[in-house]
Design a protein around this motif. Structure first.
Motif, PDB file in Angstrom:
ATOM      1  N   VAL A   1     -15.361  -2.246  11.290  1.00 62.73           N
ATOM      2  CA  VAL A   1     -14.060  -1.802  11.797  1.00 62.73           C
ATOM      3  C   VAL A   1     -13.064  -1.816  10.647  1.00 62.73           C
ATOM      4  O   VAL A   1     -12.952  -2.808   9.921  1.00 62.73           O
ATOM      5  CB  VAL A   1     -13.569  -2.723  12.941  1.00 62.73           C
ATOM      6  CG1 VAL A   1     -12.177  -2.301  13.399  1.00 62.73           C
ATOM      7  CG2 VAL A   1     -14.554  -2.681  14.109  1.00 62.73           C
ATOM      8  N   LEU A   2     -12.349  -0.720  10.487  1.00 59.76           N
ATOM      9  CA  LEU A   2     -11.403  -0.588   9.376  1.00 59.76           C
ATOM     10  C   LEU A   2      -9.960  -0.841   9.785  1.00 59.76           C
ATOM     11  O   LEU A   2      -9.126  -1.195   8.933  1.00 59.76           O
ATOM     12  CB  LEU A   2     -11.509   0.817   8.769  1.00 59.76           C
ATOM     13  CG  LEU A   2     -12.878   1.189   8.201  1.00 59.76           C
ATOM     14  CD1 LEU A   2     -12.896   2.652   7.776  1.00 59.76           C
ATOM     15  CD2 LEU A   2     -13.241   0.282   7.031  1.00 59.76           C
ATOM     16  N   PHE A   3      -9.637  -0.638  11.074  1.00 61.72           N
ATOM     17  CA  PHE A   3      -8.260  -0.779  11.544  1.00 61.72           C
ATOM     18  C   PHE A   3      -8.197  -1.638  12.809  1.00 61.72           C
ATOM     19  O   PHE A   3      -9.088  -1.559  13.668  1.00 61.72           O
ATOM     20  CB  PHE A   3      -7.646   0.589  11.863  1.00 61.72           C
ATOM     21  CG  PHE A   3      -7.436   1.483  10.681  1.00 61.72           C
ATOM     22  CD1 PHE A   3      -6.371   1.275   9.812  1.00 61.72           C
ATOM     23  CD2 PHE A   3      -8.302   2.532  10.431  1.00 61.72           C
ATOM     24  CE1 PHE A   3      -6.179   2.105   8.720  1.00 61.72           C
ATOM     25  CE2 PHE A   3      -8.118   3.363   9.340  1.00 61.72           C
ATOM     26  CZ  PHE A   3      -7.048   3.143   8.478  1.00 61.72           C
ATOM     27  N   HIS A   4      -7.137  -2.420  12.906  1.00 60.88           N
ATOM     28  CA  HIS A   4      -6.734  -3.029  14.167  1.00 60.88           C
ATOM     29  C   HIS A   4      -5.767  -2.062  14.841  1.00 60.88           C
ATOM     30  O   HIS A   4      -4.793  -1.619  14.225  1.00 60.88           O
ATOM     31  CB  HIS A   4      -6.024  -4.365  13.939  1.00 60.88           C
ATOM     32  CG  HIS A   4      -6.907  -5.425  13.345  1.00 60.88           C
ATOM     33  ND1 HIS A   4      -8.052  -5.886  13.956  1.00 60.88           N
ATOM     34  CD2 HIS A   4      -6.790  -6.151  12.190  1.00 60.88           C
ATOM     35  CE1 HIS A   4      -8.619  -6.817  13.218  1.00 60.88           C
ATOM     36  NE2 HIS A   4      -7.873  -6.993  12.134  1.00 60.88           N
TER      37      HIS A   4
ATOM     38  N   THR B   1      -7.972  -3.913   8.693  1.00 59.89           N
ATOM     39  CA  THR B   1      -8.702  -5.174   8.783  1.00 59.89           C
ATOM     40  C   THR B   1      -8.938  -5.693   7.366  1.00 59.89           C
ATOM     41  O   THR B   1      -8.645  -4.998   6.380  1.00 59.89           O
ATOM     42  CB  THR B   1     -10.051  -4.963   9.476  1.00 59.89           C
ATOM     43  OG1 THR B   1     -10.840  -4.068   8.673  1.00 59.89           O
ATOM     44  CG2 THR B   1      -9.869  -4.370  10.870  1.00 59.89           C
ATOM     45  N   SER B   2      -9.484  -6.872   7.251  1.00 62.64           N
ATOM     46  CA  SER B   2      -9.770  -7.404   5.914  1.00 62.64           C
ATOM     47  C   SER B   2     -10.770  -6.514   5.187  1.00 62.64           C
ATOM     48  O   SER B   2     -10.666  -6.293   3.971  1.00 62.64           O
ATOM     49  CB  SER B   2     -10.311  -8.837   6.015  1.00 62.64           C
ATOM     50  OG  SER B   2     -11.480  -8.877   6.815  1.00 62.64           O
ATOM     51  N   THR B   3     -11.718  -5.961   5.940  1.00 62.60           N
ATOM     52  CA  THR B   3     -12.681  -5.028   5.333  1.00 62.60           C
ATOM     53  C   THR B   3     -11.982  -3.750   4.887  1.00 62.60           C
ATOM     54  O   THR B   3     -12.239  -3.234   3.790  1.00 62.60           O
ATOM     55  CB  THR B   3     -13.795  -4.684   6.327  1.00 62.60           C
ATOM     56  OG1 THR B   3     -14.448  -5.884   6.752  1.00 62.60           O
ATOM     57  CG2 THR B   3     -14.820  -3.749   5.700  1.00 62.60           C
ATOM     58  N   GLY B   4     -11.079  -3.236   5.735  1.00 61.94           N
ATOM     59  CA  GLY B   4     -10.332  -2.036   5.376  1.00 61.94           C
ATOM     60  C   GLY B   4      -9.501  -2.236   4.122  1.00 61.94           C
ATOM     61  O   GLY B   4      -9.416  -1.356   3.262  1.00 61.94           O
TER      62      GLY B   4
END
Length: 303
Positions: free
Chosen positions: A50-53, A62-65
């Motif tokens: 997941v890239l966005f909250h 997100t932290s990954t994004g």
């Protein structure tokens, strides 16, 4: 094999990240929200993360994004650069000269020079970017620009394989608020401004030109009281119009003065105070670059 769908999805991802909103990103991209949302979901599914909250207030990485974004932006920029290179080849452009310039050079010198160079070398493209003087040497040494038109830069350019030629000197002038008692003077002795409050460009923008002005003030018996700093000489002039401060700038910037007083300065003997206005810096490893530099030199010598 290049995955063109992934490239597009990464581009859309960077735009959404910049805007912080699917709606604003869709508007910027000229598309509706539902397909953009689907593209982002497809990218997340392909990456397995997941890239966005999502929330009512927009989207947040997100932290990954956050970790992926800088690399995605670099990749997208490289692909755009590649596309530009391909377009240039198809248009018959064989060379590109990247010119870094301060605002003064961009407004007063470059338009005419680019037009003239284009007539002589139609297969060469010139790309201009605004820089500050202090950063010119590093940009040239790193190969990010080929030519710089700046105010006097830092020393050490010779060791970097870069040539430096002063191409324009200028008279130091005072910019005064239009209500200042001296605003209508024809000339002024610099020492007459000893008790004024000054706006200067930051020293890091152009150390040598800053030091030239300070040295001129000291030579007539005072050190200027600096109450504000800007990122360019043009911004100094603009701030004078909005305050009671005084600026010291090259005479060639007179067109920016508007209603403010713009007065040539002299030393106590009545001699004009001369400063270095523009320096030409260039790398020495390209024939097209050297042709452009020669045009600059020929142009300034004929002015």
């Amino acid at each position: 094999m290049l995955n063109f769908r992934l490239i597009r999805h990464l581009y859309l991802f960077t735009v959404v990240a910049q805007e912080g909103s699917i709606g604003r990103a869709a508007e910027r991209l000229g598309m509706s929200q539902p397909p953009l949302t689907e593209h982002i979901k497809t990218l997340e599914a392909n990456l397995g993360t997941v890239l966005f909250h999502r929330s009512k207030n927009g989207v947040q990485l997100t932290s990954t994004g956050q970790r992926i974004l800088p690399k995605a932006q670099l990749f997208v920029q490289q692909m755009m650069t590649l596309q530009q290179e391909i377009d240039d080849v198809l248009k018959g452009v064989n060379h590109t000269i990247r010119v870094g310039a301060i605002t003064q050079s961009m407004t007063q010198m470059l338009p005419r020079l680019i037009d003239e160079f284009g007539k002589q070398y139609p297969d060469t493209k010139i790309i201009v970017q605004e820089i500050n003087s202090a950063g010119a040497t590093a940009l040239l040494a790193d190969g990010k620009i080929d030519v710089a038109l700046v105010r006097a830069p830092l020393d050490s350019h010779q060791a970097s394989g870069i040539r430096s030629i002063p191409i324009k000197n200028d008279t130091l002038c005072a910019v005064l608020p239009k209500t200042h008692p001296l605003a209508k003077a024809k000339t002024l002795k610099l020492s007459a401004l000893a008790h004024e409050s000054f706006v200067m460009h930051k020293r890091l923008v152009s150390p040598k030109s800053f030091d030239e002005v300070i040295s001129a003030c000291k030579s007539v018996g005072f050190e200027p009281k600096i109450y504000a700093e800007t990122t360019s000489a043009v911004a100094q002039i603009a701030l004078v119009a909005c305050s009671e401060l005084v600026a010291l700038v090259p005479e060639s910037l007179a067109n920016f003065a508007g209603d403010s007083g713009f007065i040539p300065l002299t030393d106590d003997d009545g001699k004009p105070i001369i400063i270095t206005a523009i320096v030409l810096l260039s790398r020495q490893d390209d024939d097209a670059v050297q042709a452009f530099c020669q045009l600059v030199l020929d142009s300034t010598q004929s002015d």
